[in-house]
Scaffold this active site. Structure first.
Site, PDB file in Angstrom:
ATOM      1  N   ARG A 255       0.837  -1.208   0.000  1.00 39.36           N
ATOM      2  CA  ARG A 255       0.000   0.000   0.000  1.00 39.36           C
ATOM      3  C   ARG A 255       0.867   1.251   0.000  1.00 39.36           C
ATOM      4  O   ARG A 255       1.646   1.486   0.915  1.00 39.36           O
ATOM      5  CB  ARG A 255      -0.933   0.002   1.214  1.00 39.36           C
ATOM      6  CG  ARG A 255      -2.156   0.895   0.996  1.00 39.36           C
ATOM      7  CD  ARG A 255      -3.069   0.891   2.201  1.00 39.36           C
ATOM      8  NE  ARG A 255      -2.477   1.622   3.303  1.00 39.36           N
ATOM      9  CZ  ARG A 255      -2.686   1.359   4.586  1.00 39.36           C
ATOM     10  NH1 ARG A 255      -3.447   0.350   4.933  1.00 39.36           N
ATOM     11  NH2 ARG A 255      -2.117   2.083   5.518  1.00 39.36           N
ATOM     12  N   HIS A 259      -4.606   4.437   4.146  1.00 40.34           N
ATOM     13  CA  HIS A 259      -5.789   3.579   4.127  1.00 40.34           C
ATOM     14  C   HIS A 259      -7.016   4.393   3.716  1.00 40.34           C
ATOM     15  O   HIS A 259      -7.855   3.926   2.951  1.00 40.34           O
ATOM     16  CB  HIS A 259      -6.004   2.983   5.519  1.00 40.34           C
ATOM     17  CG  HIS A 259      -7.327   2.319   5.705  1.00 40.34           C
ATOM     18  ND1 HIS A 259      -7.602   1.063   5.220  1.00 40.34           N
ATOM     19  CD2 HIS A 259      -8.462   2.741   6.319  1.00 40.34           C
ATOM     20  CE1 HIS A 259      -8.847   0.737   5.526  1.00 40.34           C
ATOM     21  NE2 HIS A 259      -9.389   1.727   6.192  1.00 40.34           N
ATOM     22  N   TYR A 268       3.382   3.906  10.868  1.00 35.87           N
ATOM     23  CA  TYR A 268       3.475   2.445  10.885  1.00 35.87           C
ATOM     24  C   TYR A 268       4.022   1.814   9.605  1.00 35.87           C
ATOM     25  O   TYR A 268       4.463   0.673   9.637  1.00 35.87           O
ATOM     26  CB  TYR A 268       2.118   1.811  11.238  1.00 35.87           C
ATOM     27  CG  TYR A 268       0.987   2.118  10.286  1.00 35.87           C
ATOM     28  CD1 TYR A 268       0.790   1.381   9.120  1.00 35.87           C
ATOM     29  CD2 TYR A 268       0.075   3.141  10.567  1.00 35.87           C
ATOM     30  CE1 TYR A 268      -0.250   1.655   8.262  1.00 35.87           C
ATOM     31  CE2 TYR A 268      -0.976   3.415   9.711  1.00 35.87           C
ATOM     32  CZ  TYR A 268      -1.137   2.670   8.565  1.00 35.87           C
ATOM     33  OH  TYR A 268      -2.176   2.946   7.717  1.00 35.87           O
TER      34      TYR A 268
END
Length: 356
Positions: A255, A259, A268
């Protein structure tokens, strides 16, 4: 035939880099097909990038970004027949665009306007599921029911790696395997379920390994390679249509965007892997492949991008021109026999909106 990515022997790949890794090809795809795929990729990319801008301008609410996931969406849907169905999650909110759905419809969905709902039978695209994995049993049940009716339809259901930790995934996979439902289960493994890494989702070596327990075959493909996604899905569709049952397709990527617009992934994610993913993103990668083949020119690419941007801008104008929805719609289908208090609730809502 597709070439295999040398670095990971079980990860199927067609598009090389034009240097060390030679390009492959997919049998049956001509220049017009390749250009159609490119147009779909560009339309999805343009929609996604403009939606982030519209969110920042306060014109839509929280938005689930799918940047660099376009290859798995466009490639898988391109492998379907018109009669086949698509069951998307919120990450695939714009997948209807490649089936002719108006841009304004998708944008209205994100604006929370009733114009954002569509008749699923018009595009053979089911309503978007936000609860994780709930679309999997829907797709499997639809596929099995269609088979019982002799309709010769295949269902494609898309979901993320986080969905494989949900009960609905297990139930759908079990049912699909036992009933040999004509369904393709395509898992977008971008390594993250919001901030939960794949290592905390499963102890299995790969998500494709899970398919063994449900009695179905699986395949892993490079998620930034639209041709590899197309070929794997096409093979799974042929298998499903011939009565041999479901296939699990694990589409592997990393990714490269948040998100959603409410997420800060910097705390993170692996920044180096994000940068690597952005440098090898799927739209530019396919564009370079087509130019190496001589199928696409710079001027053609620019024309396609301009057309996509015009369509998206027209779509947002149409979405914003929709009249305010009737507040009574919130209550209209809530109860078969509305309680007396509902009239008071509606009156209060109308009063608040009127005061606003």
């Amino acid at each position: 035939m597709s070439r295999v990515l040398p670095a990971e022997g079980d990860l199927r790949r067609v598009i090389g880099d034009g240097e060390a890794v030679l390009d492959g090809e997919v049998e049956g795809l001509g220049p017009d097909d390749l250009l159609a795929l490119y147009r779909n990729l560009v339309l999805l990319r343009t929609y996604d990038e403009r939606s982030v801008v519209y969110h920042r301008q306060g014109r839509i609410g929280t938005y689930a970004i799918f940047w660099n996931h376009e290859a798995m969406q466009a490639g898988s849907v391109f492998a379907l027949e018109e009669r086949d169905w698509v069951f998307p999650a919120y990450r695939e909110s714009a997948i209807g665009l490649v089936r002719g759905m108006p841009v304004s419809t998708v944008l209205s969905w994100w604006r929370g306007h009733p114009a954002g709902w569509w008749d699923p039978t018009e595009f053979n695209v089911a309503s978007i599921c936000v609860p994780i994995a709930t679309q999997i049993p829907h797709a499997v049940g639809f596929a099995w029911g269609s088979a019982l009716k002799g309709e010769d339809r295949v269902a494609l259901v898309l979901f993320g790696d986080g969905a494989t930790s949900e009960g609905a995934f297990h139930e759908g996979m079990t049912f699909a395997g036992v009933m040999k439902a004509p369904v393709v289960l395509l898992c977008n493994n971008n390594q993250w379920a919001i901030s939960t890494p794949l290592s905390q989702q499963t102890a299995a070596s790969t998500l494709a390994d899970k398919a063994i327990g449900y009695g179905m075959p699986s395949v892993r493909v490079d998620g930034t390679d639209v041709l590899a996604v197309y070929e794997a899905t096409r093979d799974a569709v042929v298998r499903a249509r011939s009565g041999d049952g479901p296939t699990f397709v694990e589409v592997v990527t990393y990714r490269a965007a948040p998100h959603a617009t409410a997420d800060d992934p910097s705390i993170y994610v692996d920044a180096e892997r994000v940068e690597e993913a952005r440098e090898n993103e799927c739209v530019g990668r396919f564009e370079r492949y087509l130019m190496r083949l001589g199928v696409l020119t710079d001027s053609q690419a620019q024309e396609i991008k301009t057309d996509a941007l015009d369509r998206v801008r027209e779509g947002i104008a149409q979405a914003e021109a929709e009249p305010p929805p009737d507040p009574s719609l919130v209550f209209e289908h809530a109860y078969a026999d509305p309680p007396p208090s509902q009239a008071d609730d509606l009156a209060e809502l109308q009063r608040i909106l009127g005061d606003g």
